[in-house]
Motif scaffolding. Structure first.
Motif, PDB file in Angstrom:
ATOM      1  N   GLU A 101     -61.678  35.130  -2.756  1.00  0.00           N
ATOM      2  CA  GLU A 101     -62.759  34.775  -1.841  1.00  0.00           C
ATOM      3  C   GLU A 101     -62.512  33.379  -1.283  1.00  0.00           C
ATOM      4  O   GLU A 101     -61.911  32.532  -1.953  1.00  0.00           O
ATOM      5  CB  GLU A 101     -64.107  34.804  -2.568  1.00  0.00           C
ATOM      6  N   LYS A 102     -62.985  33.173  -0.054  1.00  0.00           N
ATOM      7  CA  LYS A 102     -62.802  31.852   0.551  1.00  0.00           C
ATOM      8  C   LYS A 102     -63.497  30.779  -0.286  1.00  0.00           C
ATOM      9  O   LYS A 102     -64.667  30.919  -0.639  1.00  0.00           O
ATOM     10  CB  LYS A 102     -63.364  31.831   1.975  1.00  0.00           C
ATOM     11  N   LEU A 103     -62.745  29.721  -0.584  1.00  0.00           N
ATOM     12  CA  LEU A 103     -63.305  28.635  -1.379  1.00  0.00           C
ATOM     13  C   LEU A 103     -64.179  27.743  -0.501  1.00  0.00           C
ATOM     14  O   LEU A 103     -63.760  27.351   0.597  1.00  0.00           O
ATOM     15  CB  LEU A 103     -62.182  27.796  -1.984  1.00  0.00           C
ATOM     16  N   PRO A 104     -65.389  27.418  -0.952  1.00  0.00           N
ATOM     17  CA  PRO A 104     -66.187  26.443  -0.193  1.00  0.00           C
ATOM     18  C   PRO A 104     -65.436  25.118  -0.120  1.00  0.00           C
ATOM     19  O   PRO A 104     -64.668  24.767  -1.022  1.00  0.00           O
ATOM     20  CB  PRO A 104     -67.464  26.310  -1.018  1.00  0.00           C
ATOM     21  N   LYS A 105     -65.684  24.384   0.955  1.00  0.00           N
ATOM     22  CA  LYS A 105     -64.992  23.120   1.126  1.00  0.00           C
ATOM     23  C   LYS A 105     -65.195  22.193  -0.069  1.00  0.00           C
ATOM     24  O   LYS A 105     -64.254  21.502  -0.498  1.00  0.00           O
ATOM     25  CB  LYS A 105     -65.473  22.451   2.421  1.00  0.00           C
ATOM     26  N   ARG A 106     -66.397  22.197  -0.608  1.00  0.00           N
ATOM     27  CA  ARG A 106     -66.690  21.312  -1.738  1.00  0.00           C
ATOM     28  C   ARG A 106     -65.923  21.715  -2.998  1.00  0.00           C
ATOM     29  O   ARG A 106     -65.779  20.925  -3.942  1.00  0.00           O
ATOM     30  CB  ARG A 106     -68.194  21.304  -2.014  1.00  0.00           C
ATOM     31  N   SER A 107     -65.418  22.973  -3.025  1.00  0.00           N
ATOM     32  CA  SER A 107     -64.715  23.457  -4.214  1.00  0.00           C
ATOM     33  C   SER A 107     -63.196  23.299  -4.117  1.00  0.00           C
ATOM     34  O   SER A 107     -62.487  23.638  -5.067  1.00  0.00           O
ATOM     35  CB  SER A 107     -65.050  24.937  -4.457  1.00  0.00           C
ATOM     36  N   LEU A 108     -62.734  22.793  -2.983  1.00  0.00           N
ATOM     37  CA  LEU A 108     -61.283  22.624  -2.843  1.00  0.00           C
ATOM     38  C   LEU A 108     -60.798  21.558  -3.813  1.00  0.00           C
ATOM     39  O   LEU A 108     -61.392  20.476  -3.905  1.00  0.00           O
ATOM     40  CB  LEU A 108     -60.935  22.223  -1.408  1.00  0.00           C
ATOM     41  N   PRO A 109     -59.720  21.823  -4.542  1.00  0.00           N
ATOM     42  CA  PRO A 109     -59.223  20.830  -5.509  1.00  0.00           C
ATOM     43  C   PRO A 109     -58.621  19.624  -4.805  1.00  0.00           C
ATOM     44  O   PRO A 109     -58.007  19.747  -3.739  1.00  0.00           O
ATOM     45  CB  PRO A 109     -58.162  21.609  -6.282  1.00  0.00           C
ATOM     46  N   GLU A 110     -58.824  18.448  -5.392  1.00  0.00           N
ATOM     47  CA  GLU A 110     -58.203  17.246  -4.824  1.00  0.00           C
ATOM     48  C   GLU A 110     -56.691  17.314  -4.953  1.00  0.00           C
ATOM     49  O   GLU A 110     -55.960  16.833  -4.091  1.00  0.00           O
ATOM     50  CB  GLU A 110     -58.745  15.998  -5.538  1.00  0.00           C
ATOM     51  N   ASN A 111     -56.221  17.897  -6.018  1.00  0.00           N
ATOM     52  CA  ASN A 111     -54.795  18.078  -6.221  1.00  0.00           C
ATOM     53  C   ASN A 111     -54.534  19.576  -6.392  1.00  0.00           C
ATOM     54  O   ASN A 111     -54.976  20.186  -7.360  1.00  0.00           O
ATOM     55  CB  ASN A 111     -54.314  17.318  -7.462  1.00  0.00           C
ATOM     56  N   LEU A 112     -53.827  20.156  -5.414  1.00  0.00           N
ATOM     57  CA  LEU A 112     -53.591  21.594  -5.421  1.00  0.00           C
ATOM     58  C   LEU A 112     -52.428  21.910  -6.363  1.00  0.00           C
ATOM     59  O   LEU A 112     -51.294  21.501  -6.111  1.00  0.00           O
ATOM     60  CB  LEU A 112     -53.269  22.086  -4.005  1.00  0.00           C
ATOM     61  N   PRO A 113     -52.646  22.622  -7.441  1.00  0.00           N
ATOM     62  CA  PRO A 113     -51.560  22.966  -8.364  1.00  0.00           C
ATOM     63  C   PRO A 113     -50.541  23.868  -7.669  1.00  0.00           C
ATOM     64  O   PRO A 113     -50.906  24.851  -7.015  1.00  0.00           O
ATOM     65  CB  PRO A 113     -52.273  23.707  -9.505  1.00  0.00           C
TER      66      PRO A 113
END
Length: 413
Positions: A297-309
């Motif tokens: 599901e599309k991640l809300p903007k607020r849920s985007l990780p600061e560091n993308l693994p």
């Protein structure tokens, strides 16, 4: 050993226009050729003049257009059809009508165009156009196949679509850019089908590594270089399989397309097709890494990780290098900035490539998205060939010019 390719001098193309509504498309063909530096002469059949005027084509070609009236006027020092036949490096007939097709198939000549074709020895490119029922007639298809048994003749596939008769079906003439590309190929190869009987497997475009349904890691590759490679190989007689990422262009008729999105999909498609290939060209810009996790599901903007693994992506070229057989040639691309030679040489050896194309993507009119390119070709024998700025189609042909002699030298035990 280092050398530089010298661009070919100006070429001469004679265009024969048949009587069909598709004749209007020839205007763009003539205009494009003239702008590219090609000398153009035009012959119109009598029925072609019902659709387009000699004045139009004379204006676009910057030379008087010829008609059957020119043929019979005794104003030439030598017979006109002989002069034109000897002048041309390539003859193009577009649109090719059922009438002209039948004449050429049986060696008949009753007008300036057909007499000129029989008085020439250069390659002839045919772009047929007619109603679907006409094109599919047994007699027309018999004539078409008969004519193509003569290696002088190079046939273009008809497209399907809405025809002038309001019929939807086969018989639509190839579009001007497609015709011009084929012309440029034949001018380069002089009509030689030196890849006939070979299968060329090509990867093209960028991959997309999604971390949710709408966001991905990607690159600016458009796949234009891979498209040019597919066109060049097909024009040289090869069977072509094109594994491509998302693209805005259409795969040429006659090329087998395998669309993919991710690096994993591209790897699987390339490995599946590998056993069929004589030449493998890995021109795609494949991702080096992918998101470690995927959300359905599309991640809300607020849920985007600061560091993308991130996780590594399998090296497709290296895997192909491990699996290729002695009769196969593997060609890779290296898009670089700054020093392009040192990393390309290292990649050539490490990934067991036969040839590598080093692209300076930090130079004007080269690299991603451009219609032009420049490169240095390096092979495992130490040969180093500099390709100055040119069209991507020309670069594809220069690459196959290098490839064909190597293929011919391979002895299959």
């Amino acid at each position: 050993m280092q050398s530089t390719v010298n661009p070919k001098s100006s070429s001469r193309v004679l265009i024969g226009v048949g009587g069909g509504i598709a004749a209007y498309k020839v205007c763009e063909v003539v205009s494009r050729l003239f702008k590219s530096g090609v000398e153009v002469r035009v012959i119109l059949t009598r029925s072609a003049q019902e659709f387009i005027t000699p004045l139009t084509l004379a204006t676009l070609s910057r030379h008087p257009a010829y008609t059957d009236d020119s043929f019979w006027q005794p104003i030439h020092s030598r017979p006109l059809h002989i002069e034109l036949g000897e002048w041309a490096d390539l003859i193009v007939i577009a649109p090719l009508t059922a009438n002209t097709l039948g004449k050429l198939a049986y060696g008949m000549a009753d007008n300036l165009l057909t007499n000129t074709v029989l008085a020439s020895t250069c390659p002839v490119l045919l772009a047929p156009a007619m109603n679907t029922d006409m094109w599919e007639q047994v007699a027309v298809q018999r004539n078409w196949q008969l004519l193509l048994t003569d290696r002088r003749y190079h046939g273009m596939s008809t497209a399907s679509g809405l025809l002038a008769c309001d019929r939807i079906g086969a018989g639509r003439m190839a579009e001007p850019p497609t015709i011009v590309n084929h012309i440029q190929s034949l001018l380069h190869t002089h009509g030689n089908r030196d890849l006939a009987g070979k299968t060329v497997l090509i990867s093209a475009g960028g991959t997309r590594e999604f971390f949710d349904p709408v966001r991905f890691i990607g690159n600016p590759s458009t796949g234009k270089m891979g498209l040019a490679l597919a066109q060049a190989a097909m024009h040289r007689g090869a069977k072509v399989i094109l594994v491509h990422g998302p693209a805005s262009w259409e795969v040429p008729l006659g090329v087998e397309p395998i669309p993919v999105v991710s690096a994993d999909q591209m790897q699987q498609a390339m490995l599946d097709a590998l056993p069929k290939a004589d030449v493998i060209v890995m021109s795609a810009a494949v991702a080096d890494v992918k998101p470690r996790d995927y959300s359905s599901e599309k991640l809300p903007k607020r849920s985007l990780p600061e560091n993308l693994p991130l996780a590594p992506v399998t090296d497709i070229v290296a895997e192909l290098g491990k699996r290729k057989q002695p009769h196969q040639l593997l060609i890779g691309f290296a898009a670089q900035t700054g020093d392009i030679i040192t990393p390309a040489k290292e990649k050539l050896q490490r990934k067991k490539l036969d040839i590598i194309v080093a692209n300076p993507i930090d130079q004007p009119d080269s690299g991603f998205g451009s219609d032009q390119n420049q490169a240095v070709f390096l092979d495992k024998q130490g040969q180093q060939i500099e390709i100055p700025p040119c069209s991507k189609l020309a670069m594809a042909h220069y690459l196959f010019d290098l490839t064909v002699p190597i293929l011919e030298g391979i002895k299959i035990i």
